[in-house]
Design an enzyme around this catalytic site. Structure first.
Site, PDB file in Angstrom:
ATOM      1  N   HIS A  19       0.955  -1.278  -0.040  1.00 35.26           N
ATOM      2  CA  HIS A  19       0.704  -0.473  -0.233  1.00 35.26           C
ATOM      3  C   HIS A  19       0.890   1.369  -0.059  1.00 35.26           C
ATOM      4  O   HIS A  19       0.908   1.895  -0.468  1.00 35.26           O
ATOM      5  CB  HIS A  19      -0.716  -0.106   1.163  1.00 35.26           C
ATOM      6  CG  HIS A  19      -2.270  -1.402   1.533  1.00 35.26           C
ATOM      7  ND1 HIS A  19      -1.812  -1.940   2.134  1.00 35.26           N
ATOM      8  CD2 HIS A  19      -3.275  -1.481   0.537  1.00 35.26           C
ATOM      9  CE1 HIS A  19      -2.988  -2.739   2.481  1.00 35.26           C
ATOM     10  NE2 HIS A  19      -3.671  -2.462   1.267  1.00 35.26           N
ATOM     11  N   LYS A  43     -16.330  -8.578   4.885  1.00 39.01           N
ATOM     12  CA  LYS A  43     -15.405  -8.978   5.717  1.00 39.01           C
ATOM     13  C   LYS A  43     -14.918  -9.376   6.720  1.00 39.01           C
ATOM     14  O   LYS A  43     -15.674  -7.648   8.276  1.00 39.01           O
ATOM     15  CB  LYS A  43     -14.633  -8.357   4.887  1.00 39.01           C
ATOM     16  CG  LYS A  43     -13.470  -8.627   3.160  1.00 39.01           C
ATOM     17  CD  LYS A  43     -12.099  -7.296   2.852  1.00 39.01           C
ATOM     18  CE  LYS A  43     -12.097  -7.366   2.070  1.00 39.01           C
ATOM     19  NZ  LYS A  43     -10.801  -6.503   1.467  1.00 39.01           N
ATOM     20  N   SER A 130      -2.739  -7.929   2.253  1.00 41.62           N
ATOM     21  CA  SER A 130      -3.368  -7.977   3.651  1.00 41.62           C
ATOM     22  C   SER A 130      -3.604  -9.043   4.331  1.00 41.62           C
ATOM     23  O   SER A 130      -3.382  -9.501   5.294  1.00 41.62           O
ATOM     24  CB  SER A 130      -4.470  -6.665   3.679  1.00 41.62           C
ATOM     25  OG  SER A 130      -3.960  -5.564   3.626  1.00 41.62           O
TER      26      SER A 130
END
Ligand code: ADP
Length: 161
Positions: A19, A43, A130
């Site tokens: 990121h 999520k 992630s």
């Protein structure tokens, strides 16, 4: 001249060097980059939205034209509120393309001025997500090459709870 503001939306659960690579590339091109953590109801998260935003803020400290925000709801509504029509996304591999293509097309259907700009990270981050970090952390693996030191600490603290 009008300031070029770009929104970089994502889950950032947690922020990774991938990121940050995208943020640096975008910050070189746009006057202001707003990194926006979105609440995604489906999520399952490791960190809540405030923790994710706090880790991001610390990670971008010192980057003068980068700020961190949170949002809920449709990206197109949020982008308009921020008085821009530029969205940043990262492309790691061709496998990202199908999903990103769909999102970009839907957003353009909802709000035609929107432009999605894609950046490629440096080669060594093309495998990084992630969820890879969360998986490694789950089995107590070393994530220090994947995320900033304060995120390593936050993951360790979470595991020791
Ligand atoms: P992820 O859980 O896949 O990291 P995010 O929602 O946090 O997902 O990602 C936000 C955006 O950042 C997406 O466009 C995603 O493709 C991009 N991104 C995530 N990791 C990387 C990386 N290592 N390199 C380039 N782009 C990335």
């Amino acid at each position: 001249m009008k300031k070029k503001i770009a929104v970089y939306p994502g889950s950032f659960d947690p922020v990774t060097f991938g990121h940050l690579d995208i943020i640096d590339r975008a910050a070189k091109i746009f006057d202001q980059v707003i990194v926006s953590v979105f609440v995604h109801s489906e999520k399952k998260h490791m960190f809540d939205i405030d923790e994710r935003a706090a880790m991001l803020k610390r990670a971008v400290k010192g980057k003068k034209n980068v700020s961190v925000d949170c949002f809920e709801g449709l990206l197109v509504d949020y982008v308009r509120k921020k008085k821009t029509d530029i969205v940043i996304r990262g492309l790691r591999a061709i496998s990202d393309l199908e999903y990103e293509f769909q999102i970009a097309a839907v957003n353009r259907t909802l709000y035609s001025p929107i432009e999605t700009v894609f950046f490629m990270p440096r080669q060594r981050y093309t495998y990084l997500s992630s969820s890879v970090v969360r998986d490694i952390a789950h089995f107590n693996g070393d994530v220090s090459k994947l995320v900033p030191p304060h995120v390593v600490k936050a993951i360790a603290a979470r595991k020791n709870k």
